[in-house]
Design a protein around this motif. Structure first.
Motif, PDB file in Angstrom:
ATOM      1  N   ARG A  87       0.840  -1.153  -0.048  1.00 42.58           N
ATOM      2  CA  ARG A  87      -0.125  -0.033   0.112  1.00 42.58           C
ATOM      3  C   ARG A  87       0.954   1.434  -0.098  1.00 42.58           C
ATOM      4  O   ARG A  87       0.494   2.537  -0.347  1.00 42.58           O
ATOM      5  CB  ARG A  87      -1.114   0.085   1.242  1.00 42.58           C
ATOM      6  CG  ARG A  87      -2.057  -1.049   1.275  1.00 42.58           C
ATOM      7  CD  ARG A  87      -3.176  -0.654   0.632  1.00 42.58           C
ATOM      8  NE  ARG A  87      -3.883   0.467   1.094  1.00 42.58           N
ATOM      9  CZ  ARG A  87      -4.766   0.436   2.140  1.00 42.58           C
ATOM     10  NH1 ARG A  87      -5.261  -0.599   2.757  1.00 42.58           N
ATOM     11  NH2 ARG A  87      -5.065   1.680   2.705  1.00 42.58           N
ATOM     12  N   LEU A  88       2.047   1.157   0.644  1.00 50.15           N
ATOM     13  CA  LEU A  88       2.903   2.261   0.636  1.00 50.15           C
ATOM     14  C   LEU A  88       3.999   2.610  -0.174  1.00 50.15           C
ATOM     15  O   LEU A  88       4.514   1.290  -0.684  1.00 50.15           O
ATOM     16  CB  LEU A  88       3.385   2.521   2.263  1.00 50.15           C
ATOM     17  CG  LEU A  88       2.340   2.740   3.148  1.00 50.15           C
ATOM     18  CD1 LEU A  88       2.781   2.514   4.700  1.00 50.15           C
ATOM     19  CD2 LEU A  88       1.499   4.109   3.141  1.00 50.15           C
ATOM     20  N   THR A  89       4.545   3.632  -0.319  1.00 48.01           N
ATOM     21  CA  THR A  89       5.697   3.555  -1.401  1.00 48.01           C
ATOM     22  C   THR A  89       7.084   3.957  -0.453  1.00 48.01           C
ATOM     23  O   THR A  89       8.068   4.038  -1.098  1.00 48.01           O
ATOM     24  CB  THR A  89       5.665   4.693  -2.558  1.00 48.01           C
ATOM     25  OG1 THR A  89       5.311   5.772  -1.885  1.00 48.01           O
ATOM     26  CG2 THR A  89       4.404   4.512  -3.431  1.00 48.01           C
ATOM     27  N   ILE A  90       6.887   4.024   0.842  1.00 46.90           N
ATOM     28  CA  ILE A  90       7.956   4.266   1.539  1.00 46.90           C
ATOM     29  C   ILE A  90       8.348   3.069   2.267  1.00 46.90           C
ATOM     30  O   ILE A  90       7.633   2.202   2.404  1.00 46.90           O
ATOM     31  CB  ILE A  90       7.626   5.570   2.741  1.00 46.90           C
ATOM     32  CG1 ILE A  90       6.416   4.899   3.526  1.00 46.90           C
ATOM     33  CG2 ILE A  90       7.346   6.661   2.131  1.00 46.90           C
ATOM     34  CD1 ILE A  90       5.901   6.088   4.526  1.00 46.90           C
ATOM     35  N   PRO A  91       9.421   3.039   3.017  1.00 51.85           N
ATOM     36  CA  PRO A  91      10.005   1.818   3.510  1.00 51.85           C
ATOM     37  C   PRO A  91       9.062   1.586   5.023  1.00 51.85           C
ATOM     38  O   PRO A  91       8.737   2.532   5.483  1.00 51.85           O
ATOM     39  CB  PRO A  91      11.398   2.325   4.273  1.00 51.85           C
ATOM     40  CG  PRO A  91      11.972   3.342   3.077  1.00 51.85           C
ATOM     41  CD  PRO A  91      10.599   4.094   2.906  1.00 51.85           C
ATOM     42  N   VAL A  92       8.983   0.392   5.202  1.00 54.24           N
ATOM     43  CA  VAL A  92       8.157   0.038   6.317  1.00 54.24           C
ATOM     44  C   VAL A  92       9.072  -1.184   6.978  1.00 54.24           C
ATOM     45  O   VAL A  92       9.409  -2.041   6.677  1.00 54.24           O
ATOM     46  CB  VAL A  92       6.894  -0.644   6.024  1.00 54.24           C
ATOM     47  CG1 VAL A  92       6.242  -1.419   7.245  1.00 54.24           C
ATOM     48  CG2 VAL A  92       6.097   0.439   5.283  1.00 54.24           C
ATOM     49  N   VAL A  93       9.287  -0.656   8.479  1.00 52.97           N
ATOM     50  CA  VAL A  93      10.164  -1.557   9.173  1.00 52.97           C
ATOM     51  C   VAL A  93       9.453  -2.050  10.326  1.00 52.97           C
ATOM     52  O   VAL A  93       8.587  -1.346  11.039  1.00 52.97           O
ATOM     53  CB  VAL A  93      11.352  -0.776   9.814  1.00 52.97           C
ATOM     54  CG1 VAL A  93      12.095  -1.507  10.889  1.00 52.97           C
ATOM     55  CG2 VAL A  93      12.279  -0.259   8.672  1.00 52.97           C
ATOM     56  N   GLY A  94       9.385  -3.400  10.507  1.00 54.15           N
ATOM     57  CA  GLY A  94       8.731  -4.341  11.467  1.00 54.15           C
ATOM     58  C   GLY A  94       9.687  -4.522  12.604  1.00 54.15           C
ATOM     59  O   GLY A  94      10.920  -4.268  12.813  1.00 54.15           O
ATOM     60  N   VAL A  95       8.951  -4.885  13.626  1.00 59.62           N
ATOM     61  CA  VAL A  95       9.603  -5.550  15.005  1.00 59.62           C
ATOM     62  C   VAL A  95       9.419  -7.091  15.061  1.00 59.62           C
ATOM     63  O   VAL A  95       8.006  -7.674  14.773  1.00 59.62           O
ATOM     64  CB  VAL A  95       9.249  -5.089  16.103  1.00 59.62           C
ATOM     65  CG1 VAL A  95       9.759  -5.488  17.487  1.00 59.62           C
ATOM     66  CG2 VAL A  95       9.287  -3.463  16.208  1.00 59.62           C
ATOM     67  N   VAL A  96      10.542  -7.871  14.829  1.00 60.08           N
ATOM     68  CA  VAL A  96      10.356  -9.211  15.134  1.00 60.08           C
ATOM     69  C   VAL A  96      10.986  -9.819  16.320  1.00 60.08           C
ATOM     70  O   VAL A  96      11.968  -9.146  16.906  1.00 60.08           O
ATOM     71  CB  VAL A  96      10.576  -9.845  13.869  1.00 60.08           C
ATOM     72  CG1 VAL A  96       9.831  -9.928  12.675  1.00 60.08           C
ATOM     73  CG2 VAL A  96      12.287  -9.872  13.584  1.00 60.08           C
ATOM     74  N   PRO A  97      10.462 -10.860  17.070  1.00 62.46           N
ATOM     75  CA  PRO A  97      11.167 -11.394  18.348  1.00 62.46           C
ATOM     76  C   PRO A  97      12.646 -11.676  17.987  1.00 62.46           C
ATOM     77  O   PRO A  97      13.012 -12.544  16.883  1.00 62.46           O
ATOM     78  CB  PRO A  97      10.396 -12.420  18.585  1.00 62.46           C
ATOM     79  CG  PRO A  97       9.144 -12.427  18.012  1.00 62.46           C
ATOM     80  CD  PRO A  97       9.332 -11.529  16.977  1.00 62.46           C
ATOM     81  N   ALA A  98      13.620 -11.416  19.010  1.00 61.88           N
ATOM     82  CA  ALA A  98      14.881 -11.599  18.779  1.00 61.88           C
ATOM     83  C   ALA A  98      15.467 -13.024  18.987  1.00 61.88           C
ATOM     84  O   ALA A  98      16.333 -13.249  19.818  1.00 61.88           O
ATOM     85  CB  ALA A  98      15.721 -10.765  19.672  1.00 61.88           C
ATOM     86  N   ILE A  99      14.718 -13.974  18.141  1.00 67.65           N
ATOM     87  CA  ILE A  99      15.266 -15.194  18.569  1.00 67.65           C
ATOM     88  C   ILE A  99      16.440 -15.637  17.943  1.00 67.65           C
ATOM     89  O   ILE A  99      17.146 -16.420  18.618  1.00 67.65           O
ATOM     90  CB  ILE A  99      14.225 -16.199  17.457  1.00 67.65           C
ATOM     91  CG1 ILE A  99      12.574 -15.983  18.084  1.00 67.65           C
ATOM     92  CG2 ILE A  99      14.698 -17.519  17.634  1.00 67.65           C
ATOM     93  CD1 ILE A  99      12.304 -16.460  19.422  1.00 67.65           C
ATOM     94  N   LYS A 100      16.828 -15.058  16.805  1.00 70.08           N
ATOM     95  CA  LYS A 100      18.275 -15.482  16.117  1.00 70.08           C
ATOM     96  C   LYS A 100      19.430 -15.093  17.250  1.00 70.08           C
ATOM     97  O   LYS A 100      20.150 -15.823  17.507  1.00 70.08           O
ATOM     98  CB  LYS A 100      18.591 -14.743  14.873  1.00 70.08           C
ATOM     99  CG  LYS A 100      19.707 -15.141  14.258  1.00 70.08           C
ATOM    100  CD  LYS A 100      19.633 -14.216  12.777  1.00 70.08           C
ATOM    101  CE  LYS A 100      21.009 -14.496  12.252  1.00 70.08           C
ATOM    102  NZ  LYS A 100      21.212 -14.041  10.807  1.00 70.08           N
ATOM    103  N   PRO A 101      19.544 -13.619  17.747  1.00 69.15           N
ATOM    104  CA  PRO A 101      20.334 -13.437  18.610  1.00 69.15           C
ATOM    105  C   PRO A 101      20.362 -14.232  20.023  1.00 69.15           C
ATOM    106  O   PRO A 101      21.497 -14.645  20.716  1.00 69.15           O
ATOM    107  CB  PRO A 101      20.425 -11.973  18.936  1.00 69.15           C
ATOM    108  CG  PRO A 101      19.113 -11.643  18.509  1.00 69.15           C
ATOM    109  CD  PRO A 101      18.526 -12.475  17.430  1.00 69.15           C
ATOM    110  N   ALA A 102      19.296 -14.339  20.598  1.00 67.55           N
ATOM    111  CA  ALA A 102      18.994 -15.293  21.479  1.00 67.55           C
ATOM    112  C   ALA A 102      19.599 -16.601  21.543  1.00 67.55           C
ATOM    113  O   ALA A 102      20.370 -17.388  22.447  1.00 67.55           O
ATOM    114  CB  ALA A 102      17.529 -15.313  21.990  1.00 67.55           C
ATOM    115  N   ALA A 103      19.337 -17.176  20.320  1.00 65.05           N
ATOM    116  CA  ALA A 103      19.612 -18.469  20.106  1.00 65.05           C
ATOM    117  C   ALA A 103      21.397 -18.470  19.969  1.00 65.05           C
ATOM    118  O   ALA A 103      22.211 -19.642  20.444  1.00 65.05           O
ATOM    119  CB  ALA A 103      19.338 -19.340  18.803  1.00 65.05           C
TER     120      ALA A 103
END
Length: 268
Positions: A87-103
């Motif tokens: 829908r948007l032409t600008i960047p969209v940044v989301g938040v995801v759980p920090a599973i990778k660094p935790a592992a």
């Protein structure tokens, strides 16, 4: 507020993301949009969450001529990012759980994800675990009550430590060494959570990673306002009929010079 950062959350949990963004972009204009009328998002049906949040974000991205959108909510990010990017032409940044660094840092190969029930249920969360923590035992802990405790804390209320102890009891009974705070509200309670769980458990969240991504994208767009930009505009918009005086005072302390209710017919 042309070129501003639009930050969206269900409540004031996204202020933990804003705090990290301000460290790397201290002079940039920000609009903080929080849909507290429908809080907590972790309890909403997916269709209701998607329809309401996408509509709000697109409306305000246009209003403030945003350069970038940050969806500072794990429950929303797991559902709406592909739709917003269409829908948007600008960047969209989301938040995801920090599973990778935790592992990566877990010495016992035993980690936990503390998030809202909605985030715990998402297929996206399971995909993260399978992709980055396949060799770890991953325990899932869902709570919407922690969201409300964080909201109350930022509104000036004392954290109910007895209730927090009760909510975190399943984690205390486990043998993990790393907890992912998979809701942006939870870092607001990090001090209290650490007090309950003890120093033997490491707490991780995604705030710094999100801030670094925002800075990278804005640099690419060449719209960053530097630390010398002294008249940065901080605007907060809420969707409920009103907010408590304690929360309003906290937003003023955070530097917001405009605090107002959602007004869909008033384009600025």
């Amino acid at each position: 507020m042309s070129g501003s950062i639009l930050i969206f959350d269900s409540g004031i949990g996204g202020l933990s993301i804003l705090a990290e963004i301000r460290k790397v972009l201290p002079g940039h204009d920000c609009c903080y949009l929080f849909d507290n009328a429908r809080l907590p998002y972790g309890e909403l049906e997916e269709s209701e969450l998607i329809q309401g949040s996408v509509s709000l974000i697109c409306e305000y991205a246009l209003q403030v001529k945003a350069a970038i959108v940050v969806v500072a909510c794990n429950s929303a990010s797991t559902l709406i990012l592909p739709i917003l990017r269409q829908r948007l032409t600008i960047p969209v940044v989301g938040v995801v759980p920090a599973i990778k660094p935790a592992a990566k840092i877990s010495k016992l190969r035993h980690i936990g994800l503390l998030a809202t029930p909605g985030t715990i249920r998402r297929a996206y969360t399971q995909e993260l675990i399978q992709a980055f923590a396949e060799d770890c035992q991953v325990d899932l802990f869902g709570s919407s009550e922690l969201v409300m405790l964080a909201e109350a804390k930022l509104a000036g209320e004392t954290v109910d430590m007895a209730k927090l102890n009760c909510l975190l009891a399943p984690i205390q009974d486990s043998a993990l060494d790393t907890i992912v705070l998979g809701c942006t509200h939870f870092p607001i309670l990090a001090t209290e959570i650490q007090q309950v769980l003890g120093r033997g458990i490491t707490l991780l969240d995604s705030g710094q990673a999100v801030a670094d991504r925002v800075m990278f994208l804005l640099k690419d767009l060449e719209v960053i306002k530097g630390a010398g930009h002294t008249d940065a505009n901080y605007r907060a918009v809420y969707t409920s009929a009103s907010i408590t005086e304690g929360l309003r005072e906290r937003l003023v302390e955070e530097g917001f010079n405009t605090i107002e209710p959602h007004s869909p017919t008033c384009l600025r």
